[in-house]
Motif scaffolding. Structure first.
Motif, PDB file in Angstrom:
ATOM      1  N   ALA A  77       0.780  -1.220   0.012  1.00 18.81           N
ATOM      2  CA  ALA A  77      -0.068  -0.001   0.010  1.00 18.81           C
ATOM      3  C   ALA A  77       0.832   1.212   0.149  1.00 18.81           C
ATOM      4  CB  ALA A  77      -0.879  -0.048   1.166  1.00 18.81           C
ATOM      5  N   LEU A  78       1.941   1.223   0.791  1.00 24.05           N
ATOM      6  CA  LEU A  78       2.699   2.263   1.050  1.00 24.05           C
ATOM      7  C   LEU A  78       3.373   2.831  -0.722  1.00 24.05           C
ATOM      8  CD1 LEU A  78       4.758   2.539   4.208  1.00 24.05           C
ATOM      9  CD2 LEU A  78       2.802   3.938   3.712  1.00 24.05           C
ATOM     10  N   ARG A  79       3.884   1.694  -1.354  1.00 23.79           N
ATOM     11  CA  ARG A  79       4.596   1.796  -2.351  1.00 23.79           C
ATOM     12  C   ARG A  79       3.765   2.429  -3.439  1.00 23.79           C
ATOM     13  NH1 ARG A  79       5.698  -3.137  -3.528  1.00 23.79           N
ATOM     14  NH2 ARG A  79       3.689  -3.659  -5.069  1.00 23.79           N
ATOM     15  N   VAL A  80       2.311   2.586  -3.397  1.00 24.76           N
ATOM     16  CA  VAL A  80       1.442   3.080  -4.345  1.00 24.76           C
ATOM     17  C   VAL A  80       1.268   4.412  -3.868  1.00 24.76           C
ATOM     18  CG1 VAL A  80      -0.639   3.177  -5.172  1.00 24.76           C
ATOM     19  CG2 VAL A  80       0.128   0.785  -5.099  1.00 24.76           C
ATOM     20  N   ARG A 104       7.621   9.606  -5.299  1.00 21.69           N
ATOM     21  CA  ARG A 104       8.687  10.372  -4.531  1.00 21.69           C
ATOM     22  C   ARG A 104       9.601   9.375  -3.820  1.00 21.69           C
ATOM     23  NH1 ARG A 104       9.245  12.058   0.877  1.00 21.69           N
ATOM     24  NH2 ARG A 104       6.921  11.529   1.207  1.00 21.69           N
ATOM     25  N   VAL A 105       8.762   8.196  -3.341  1.00 15.87           N
ATOM     26  CA  VAL A 105       9.686   7.263  -2.232  1.00 15.87           C
ATOM     27  C   VAL A 105       9.296   5.938  -3.024  1.00 15.87           C
ATOM     28  CG1 VAL A 105       9.673   6.126   0.112  1.00 15.87           C
ATOM     29  CG2 VAL A 105       9.234   8.676  -0.286  1.00 15.87           C
ATOM     30  N   GLY A 126      15.540   0.135  -5.958  1.00 12.16           N
ATOM     31  CA  GLY A 126      14.262   0.609  -5.756  1.00 12.16           C
ATOM     32  C   GLY A 126      13.418  -0.483  -6.114  1.00 12.16           C
ATOM     33  N   ASP A 127      13.928  -1.570  -6.098  1.00 16.88           N
ATOM     34  CA  ASP A 127      12.768  -2.822  -6.782  1.00 16.88           C
ATOM     35  C   ASP A 127      11.447  -2.818  -5.806  1.00 16.88           C
ATOM     36  OD1 ASP A 127      14.814  -3.486  -8.355  1.00 16.88           O
ATOM     37  OD2 ASP A 127      15.616  -5.326  -7.421  1.00 16.88           O
ATOM     38  N   PRO A 128      10.473  -2.975  -6.603  1.00 18.70           N
ATOM     39  CA  PRO A 128       9.190  -3.024  -6.000  1.00 18.70           C
ATOM     40  C   PRO A 128       8.987  -4.085  -4.883  1.00 18.70           C
ATOM     41  CG  PRO A 128       8.687  -3.190  -8.166  1.00 18.70           C
ATOM     42  CD  PRO A 128      10.345  -2.859  -8.095  1.00 18.70           C
ATOM     43  N   ARG A 129       9.538  -5.335  -5.486  1.00 17.80           N
ATOM     44  CA  ARG A 129       9.419  -6.638  -4.782  1.00 17.80           C
ATOM     45  C   ARG A 129      10.633  -7.475  -4.731  1.00 17.80           C
ATOM     46  NH1 ARG A 129       3.736  -7.781  -7.575  1.00 17.80           N
ATOM     47  NH2 ARG A 129       2.253  -6.620  -6.454  1.00 17.80           N
ATOM     48  N   CYS A 130      10.975  -8.203  -3.704  1.00 17.60           N
ATOM     49  CA  CYS A 130      11.964  -9.090  -3.461  1.00 17.60           C
ATOM     50  C   CYS A 130      11.784 -10.261  -2.752  1.00 17.60           C
ATOM     51  CB  CYS A 130      13.392  -8.086  -3.057  1.00 17.60           C
ATOM     52  SG  CYS A 130      14.573  -9.296  -2.583  1.00 17.60           S
ATOM     53  N   ALA A 131      11.546 -11.245  -3.219  1.00 13.23           N
ATOM     54  CA  ALA A 131      11.123 -12.548  -2.907  1.00 13.23           C
ATOM     55  C   ALA A 131      12.151 -13.705  -3.262  1.00 13.23           C
ATOM     56  CB  ALA A 131       9.629 -12.999  -3.184  1.00 13.23           C
ATOM     57  N   PHE A 132      12.511 -14.399  -2.137  1.00 13.85           N
ATOM     58  CA  PHE A 132      13.569 -15.582  -2.617  1.00 13.85           C
ATOM     59  C   PHE A 132      13.506 -16.471  -1.715  1.00 13.85           C
ATOM     60  CE2 PHE A 132      15.676 -12.143  -0.203  1.00 13.85           C
ATOM     61  CZ  PHE A 132      16.328 -12.762   0.701  1.00 13.85           C
ATOM     62  N   PRO A 133      13.988 -17.832  -2.168  1.00 12.73           N
ATOM     63  CA  PRO A 133      14.423 -18.202  -3.466  1.00 12.73           C
ATOM     64  C   PRO A 133      13.396 -18.419  -4.266  1.00 12.73           C
ATOM     65  CG  PRO A 133      14.220 -20.197  -2.001  1.00 12.73           C
ATOM     66  CD  PRO A 133      14.036 -18.813  -1.117  1.00 12.73           C
ATOM     67  N   PRO A 134      13.509 -18.100  -5.656  1.00 12.64           N
ATOM     68  CA  PRO A 134      12.346 -18.058  -6.586  1.00 12.64           C
ATOM     69  C   PRO A 134      11.517 -19.161  -6.623  1.00 12.64           C
ATOM     70  CG  PRO A 134      14.577 -17.405  -7.643  1.00 12.64           C
ATOM     71  CD  PRO A 134      14.845 -17.921  -6.295  1.00 12.64           C
ATOM     72  N   GLY A 135      12.078 -20.453  -6.809  1.00 15.25           N
ATOM     73  CA  GLY A 135      11.234 -21.637  -6.701  1.00 15.25           C
ATOM     74  C   GLY A 135      10.177 -21.696  -5.639  1.00 15.25           C
ATOM     75  N   LEU A 136      10.742 -21.303  -4.244  1.00 23.68           N
ATOM     76  CA  LEU A 136       9.836 -21.225  -3.220  1.00 23.68           C
ATOM     77  C   LEU A 136       8.905 -20.209  -3.094  1.00 23.68           C
ATOM     78  CD1 LEU A 136       9.204 -23.029  -0.501  1.00 23.68           C
ATOM     79  CD2 LEU A 136      10.997 -21.676   0.534  1.00 23.68           C
ATOM     80  N   ALA A 137       9.465 -19.145  -3.432  1.00 27.93           N
ATOM     81  CA  ALA A 137       8.493 -18.141  -3.456  1.00 27.93           C
ATOM     82  C   ALA A 137       7.336 -17.853  -4.483  1.00 27.93           C
ATOM     83  CB  ALA A 137       9.365 -16.627  -3.984  1.00 27.93           C
ATOM     84  N   LEU A 138       7.603 -18.948  -5.654  1.00 25.57           N
ATOM     85  CA  LEU A 138       6.480 -19.038  -6.358  1.00 25.57           C
ATOM     86  C   LEU A 138       5.539 -19.983  -6.107  1.00 25.57           C
ATOM     87  CD1 LEU A 138       5.198 -18.767  -9.294  1.00 25.57           C
ATOM     88  CD2 LEU A 138       6.726 -20.703 -10.502  1.00 25.57           C
TER      89      LEU A 138
END
Length: 253
Positions: free
Chosen positions: A163-166, A171-172, A214-226
């Motif tokens: 929510a904050l990202r939007v 600016r941020v 400034g990436d909007p999302r960072c989830a890892f490891p990719p396989g488990l995240a998916l």
């Protein structure tokens, strides 16, 4: 804009300490917050050895008044441009099979979610603020039966960050981080399978890069995240069956 003045909570150990060390450099001001004074002092010393200017505060992130006053003082001295809301705790089903209980669940929400809000909200209108990172968890994407309080706290934190990202764009830049397992005291207390386990350094590298970019999302490891992102989309009986096969316990601190 390169981060030059950062506040990091939960900075005395684990990912918070690793991020402080990765950002530490000449020309960088670090404001480190944690409950453990001795460990925090040690981290600060290592950061100063790398050329950073460092201020420390031994504050529980649940103490909104004390934290807000400290943040205001720091921002007035050297404007903060980056917030890393990292402080977190975990509780869950005990090794003997007991449920975490109301107090433990409420404590996790107070630290993991409300503590992050206590760190972020006082600075949202600060003119120098350019980056916010919230450190959630893959557990925030699905309700885990053996740690419902932790899942709830991280789900709330992820929603808050999204929510904050939007709301704050352009600016941020807000980065919502959702790590899986990596080497830490918290992971060591997890008694169960740990798929895709990373080293602490590998996790810190991924998070640092995401914050800097400034990436909007960072989830890892990719396989488990998916997998955890897709799990709630399955029929409930199927997803419940999968979760029942992945039970675990949490050792006390």
């Amino acid at each position: 804009m390169v981060p030059r003045s950062l506040v990091i909570s939960g900075a005395s150990r684990g990912l918070g300490a690793a991020l402080a060390l990765r950002f530490a450099a000449p020309g960088v001001t670090l404001r480190l917050v944690a409950r453990g004074a001795r460990a925090l002092t040690a981290v600060a010393g290592c950061c100063r050895a790398r050329g950073a200017a460092v201020d420390c505060a031994t504050i529980d992130v649940r103490d909104a008044a004390a934290l807000g006053a400290q943040l205001a003082a720091w921002d007035a001295a050297v404007p903060i441009d980056t917030i890393v809301a990292n402080a977190g705790i975990s509780r869950g089903r005990t090794p003997e099979g007991g449920r975490e209980g109301h107090d433990a669940a409420a404590e996790q929400v107070a630290v993991n979610l409300l503590g992050a809000m206590n760190l972020i909200e006082p600075l949202l209108d600060a003119p120098g603020l350019r980056r916010v990172a919230v450190i959630g968890s893959l557990a925030g994407f699905v309700g885990l039966p053996d740690t419902p309080g932790y899942s709830a706290s991280k789900a709330g934190l992820i929603a808050y960050g999204e929510a904050l990202r939007v709301a704050l764009a352009p600016r941020v830049a807000v980065t919502v981080v959702a790590p899986g397992f990596f080497e830490s005291a918290m992971s060591a207390r997890f008694l169960g399978a740990k798929p895709g386990m990373l080293s602490l350094e590998a996790a810190a590298v991924r998070v640092e890069r995401a914050i800097r970019s400034g990436d909007p999302r960072c989830a890892f490891p990719p396989g488990l995240a998916l997998g955890v992102r897709l799990l709630p989309l399955l029929p409930a009986r199927l997803s419940d069956w999968i979760l029942r096969r992945e039970r675990f316990r949490i050792a006390p601190e």
